[in-house]
Design an enzyme around this catalytic site. Structure first.
Site, PDB file in Angstrom:
ATOM      1  N   ARG A  67       0.846  -1.210   0.000  1.00  0.00           N
ATOM      2  CA  ARG A  67       0.000   0.000   0.000  1.00  0.00           C
ATOM      3  C   ARG A  67       0.879   1.257   0.000  1.00  0.00           C
ATOM      4  NH1 ARG A  67      -5.165   0.203   1.073  1.00  0.00           N
ATOM      5  NH2 ARG A  67      -5.194  -1.778   2.159  1.00  0.00           N
ATOM      6  N   HIS A 111     -18.513  11.014   1.308  1.00  0.00           N
ATOM      7  CA  HIS A 111     -19.019   9.714   1.764  1.00  0.00           C
ATOM      8  C   HIS A 111     -20.548   9.733   1.765  1.00  0.00           C
ATOM      9  CE1 HIS A 111     -18.837   5.872   3.814  1.00  0.00           C
ATOM     10  NE2 HIS A 111     -19.793   6.309   4.604  1.00  0.00           N
ATOM     11  N   ASP A 147     -12.938   6.888   6.879  1.00  0.00           N
ATOM     12  CA  ASP A 147     -14.171   7.687   6.935  1.00  0.00           C
ATOM     13  C   ASP A 147     -14.285   8.501   8.222  1.00  0.00           C
ATOM     14  OD1 ASP A 147     -14.966   6.807   4.405  1.00  0.00           O
ATOM     15  OD2 ASP A 147     -15.920   5.024   5.225  1.00  0.00           O
TER      16      ASP A 147
HETATM   17  C1  GAR Z   1     -20.229   8.002  -4.036  1.00  0.00           C
HETATM   18  O1  GAR Z   1     -21.504   7.744  -3.517  1.00  0.00           O
HETATM   19  C2  GAR Z   1     -19.241   8.260  -2.924  1.00  0.00           C
HETATM   20  O2  GAR Z   1     -19.771   8.959  -1.843  1.00  0.00           O
HETATM   21  C3  GAR Z   1     -18.919   6.836  -2.524  1.00  0.00           C
HETATM   22  O3  GAR Z   1     -18.779   6.154  -3.750  1.00  0.00           O
HETATM   23  C4  GAR Z   1     -19.653   6.765  -4.701  1.00  0.00           C
HETATM   24  C5  GAR Z   1     -18.842   7.109  -5.933  1.00  0.00           C
HETATM   25  O4  GAR Z   1     -19.671   7.601  -6.946  1.00  0.00           O
HETATM   26  N1  GAR Z   1     -17.736   6.765  -1.719  1.00  0.00           N
HETATM   27  C6  GAR Z   1     -17.593   5.933  -0.691  1.00  0.00           C
HETATM   28  O5  GAR Z   1     -18.429   5.107  -0.379  1.00  0.00           O
HETATM   29  C7  GAR Z   1     -16.275   6.078   0.067  1.00  0.00           C
HETATM   30  N2  GAR Z   1     -16.326   5.365   1.312  1.00  0.00           N
HETATM   31  P1  GAR Z   1     -19.052   8.381  -8.168  1.00  0.00           P
HETATM   32  O6  GAR Z   1     -17.909   7.510  -8.695  1.00  0.00           O
HETATM   33  O7  GAR Z   1     -20.192   8.464  -9.147  1.00  0.00           O
HETATM   34  O8  GAR Z   1     -18.583   9.717  -7.702  1.00  0.00           O
END
Ligand code: GAR
Length: 203
Positions: A67, A111, A147
């Site tokens: 990582r 988030h 988060d």
């Molecule tokens: C979004 O809902 C974002 O908040 C979430 O992934 C999605 C990405 O959508 N992120 C997480 O869950 C991070 N823990 P996108 O690719 O259309 O922006």
């Protein structure tokens, strides 16, 4: 006005990336996106970046021994493009402590829940399963723990009785797009102050 230079990290559809691209296209917006990095070669967000003329890089985490090595490669690319701010926009990899420290108070995440509720990769599913009547989204500064970090902005979204994960996700995403553009504007305008866990927004 010198615009702040923003790197956006994605893994998928990139609708939040699109919201930031659209915001940056507004006159007088204080930031410009100078690169997009995806850990997933198939991410639709890469097409969005290309369409907007933004340099897009694919860094597959599987090509790196650790990582730390993967994060170091991302860090080097961000430095190469002279990024001031890093936005996580659906970037579904945990970040190393070193990366988070390097971008302290310059690294923000979106988030799909009202944090600190429903951390993790399945926030919409978990909110539905818990039967909450209100959920939403959060933009926050990133800290080492997943988060977590000082909250910049949140928006509430009511959960309807007949909601599915898809229907709820659509309404949460609408709010994410509004919130993310506002948060980036404030950060780029140096309007945010952080005291402990609390973020203030100056006028
Ligand atoms: C979004 O809902 C974002 O908040 C979430 O992934 C999605 C990405 O959508 N992120 C997480 O869950 C991070 N823990 P996108 O690719 O259309 O922006």
């Amino acid at each position: 006005m010198t615009k702040k230079r923003v790197g956006v990290l994605i893994s998928g559809s990139g609708s939040n990336l699109q919201a930031l691209i659209d915001a940056c296209a507004q006159p007088n917006f204080p930031a410009e996106i100078v690169l997009v990095i995806s850990n997933n070669a198939d991410a639709y967000g890469l097409t969005r970046a290309k369409d907007a003329g933004i340099p897009a890089h694919i860094l597959n985490h599987k090509d790196y021994a650790s990582r730390d090595a993967f994060d170091q490669a991302m860090h080097q690319l961000l430095e190469l493009h002279l990024a001031d701010i890093v936005c996580l926009a659906g970037f579904m990899r945990l970040l190393s402590d070193g990366f988070v420290k390097n971008w302290h108070n310059k690294l923000i995440n979106i988030h799909p829940s009202l944090l600190p509720s429903f951390k993790g990769a399945h926030a919409i599913r978990d909110a539905l399963a818990a039967g909450v009547k209100i959920t939403g989204c959060t933009v926050h500064f990133v800290r080492a723990e997943m988060d977590s970090g000082p909250i910049i902005i949140q928006a509430a979204v009511p959960v309807m009785q007949d909601d599915t994960q898809d229907s709820l996700a659509v309404r949460v995403l609408e709010q994410e797009h509004v919130c993310y553009a506002k948060a980036l504007r404030w950060l780029a305008e140096d309007k945010l102050t952080i005291v402990g866990e609390k973020v203030g927004v100056s006028n």
